[in-house]
Enzyme design. Sequence first.
Site, PDB file in Angstrom:
ATOM      1  N   TYR A 202      -7.073   5.870   4.671  1.00  0.00           N
ATOM      2  CA  TYR A 202      -7.180   4.903   3.573  1.00  0.00           C
ATOM      3  C   TYR A 202      -6.342   3.649   3.866  1.00  0.00           C
ATOM      4  O   TYR A 202      -6.832   2.521   3.789  1.00  0.00           O
ATOM      5  CB  TYR A 202      -6.745   5.519   2.230  1.00  0.00           C
ATOM      6  CG  TYR A 202      -6.428   4.436   1.243  1.00  0.00           C
ATOM      7  CD1 TYR A 202      -7.458   3.703   0.668  1.00  0.00           C
ATOM      8  CD2 TYR A 202      -5.105   4.058   0.973  1.00  0.00           C
ATOM      9  CE1 TYR A 202      -7.189   2.637  -0.177  1.00  0.00           C
ATOM     10  CE2 TYR A 202      -4.826   2.997   0.148  1.00  0.00           C
ATOM     11  CZ  TYR A 202      -5.872   2.290  -0.430  1.00  0.00           C
ATOM     12  OH  TYR A 202      -5.598   1.224  -1.238  1.00  0.00           O
TER      13      TYR A 202
ATOM     14  N   ASP B  70      -9.728   5.689  -1.606  1.00  0.00           N
ATOM     15  CA  ASP B  70      -8.615   6.342  -2.305  1.00  0.00           C
ATOM     16  C   ASP B  70      -9.186   7.151  -3.468  1.00  0.00           C
ATOM     17  O   ASP B  70     -10.415   7.319  -3.580  1.00  0.00           O
ATOM     18  CB  ASP B  70      -7.587   5.291  -2.776  1.00  0.00           C
ATOM     19  CG  ASP B  70      -8.128   4.418  -3.899  1.00  0.00           C
ATOM     20  OD1 ASP B  70      -9.363   4.476  -4.162  1.00  0.00           O
ATOM     21  OD2 ASP B  70      -7.335   3.693  -4.525  1.00  0.00           O
TER      22      ASP B  70
ATOM     23  N   GLU C 115       0.828  -1.216   0.000  1.00  0.00           N
ATOM     24  CA  GLU C 115       0.000   0.000   0.000  1.00  0.00           C
ATOM     25  C   GLU C 115       0.859   1.261   0.000  1.00  0.00           C
ATOM     26  O   GLU C 115       0.550   2.234  -0.685  1.00  0.00           O
ATOM     27  CB  GLU C 115      -0.943   0.018   1.211  1.00  0.00           C
ATOM     28  CG  GLU C 115      -2.074  -0.987   1.148  1.00  0.00           C
ATOM     29  CD  GLU C 115      -3.071  -0.698   0.035  1.00  0.00           C
ATOM     30  OE1 GLU C 115      -3.037   0.400  -0.537  1.00  0.00           O
ATOM     31  OE2 GLU C 115      -3.874  -1.596  -0.282  1.00  0.00           O
TER      32      GLU C 115
END
Length: 346
Positions: A116, A134, A33
């Site tokens: 997020y 996102d 991520e």
Amino acid sequence: MNFQERILDWYSLNKRTLPWREIDDPYQVWVSEIILQQTRVEQGTPYYYRFLEEFPDIRSLAEASEQSVLSVWRGLGYYSRARNMHHTALKVVADYNGVFPRDYKTLIKLKGIGTYTAAAIASRCNNEKVAAIDGNVNRVIARYFGVSNDQEKPSANVKIASISGQLIPDDHPADYNQAVMEYGALVCTPTSPKCDTCIFQQECYAFRNGLVAKLPTPKNKIQVRIRYFNYLHLIAPDGRIALNKRVGNDIWKNLWDLPLLESERLYDASELQNSEKLKSITNEIADCLSVKNYVHKLTHQTLYVRFFTYHLTKLPETDGTELVWVNPDTERVPVPRLIEKFLTRD
Ligand code: SF4
């Protein structure tokens, strides 16, 4: 079928195969991520493998020096991500006995992990029902439901978060989060969305009202600072180049940079040749070999850059200066992306 069922069906048939897709280890999901925050999938994939090869778990990352983490990150840019990861690794080892947290409430307290990323990890690794929002999700929801406020304003973000929170299903929250993101990445794209083949065409607010190009409302333009960088690319007789470490509160903190003269405009070669900066390093130079111009854009700054390359006739005494001489082909010190681009150009 409702929105959730349809997008999950679409996802099961159309999702891309990605190296981190089926992983539920929070450390590995976190690494993927963070790498993907400002990097495209194709560019980020080799870095994902390289990072995990160097630092296979949170302890190996915590035990590494910040410089070695930055070196592995070299080429990805936005080095604050790597610095935050190192900081977080130390914290997880110190405070959580080296066990990477899985729950949203703990994750959100860690440096470099925002709403997020915390939601993405918690939904995938803890099966928590938290919506990961996102840019892709924001776009799909804004268009489908017609959320038209300025996306910079909290009211629009609150609306998107509220809709997303209501949509997320009790079962498969991770698949649902990934499905909406994937839909935004592959179908409901920022420009030229594939509305003709979109499964939501009939209900989509933006499509029905001719607002696809207008939603989500573009972000307000940010003030961009203009700067002029004149770089000295000094090549010693043995091929090594001069670098110094950037310190202080400015871009690229703790990265290695070519000797720099920042000015109100770009210099020409004769001005550089006569500059105190160059003289303070050496007088042992031949004429300027080449001049290269770049424009380098950062989020809040545009850099107009000129590189002046000089071959030195002798390695200067640099004791007491901040310069180090390194072989750019064999010593991978962390440098800003701009410098990487310049040094590896054809
Ligand atoms: Fe996005 Fe177009 Fe589909 Fe609406 S119809 S959700 S704008 S791709």
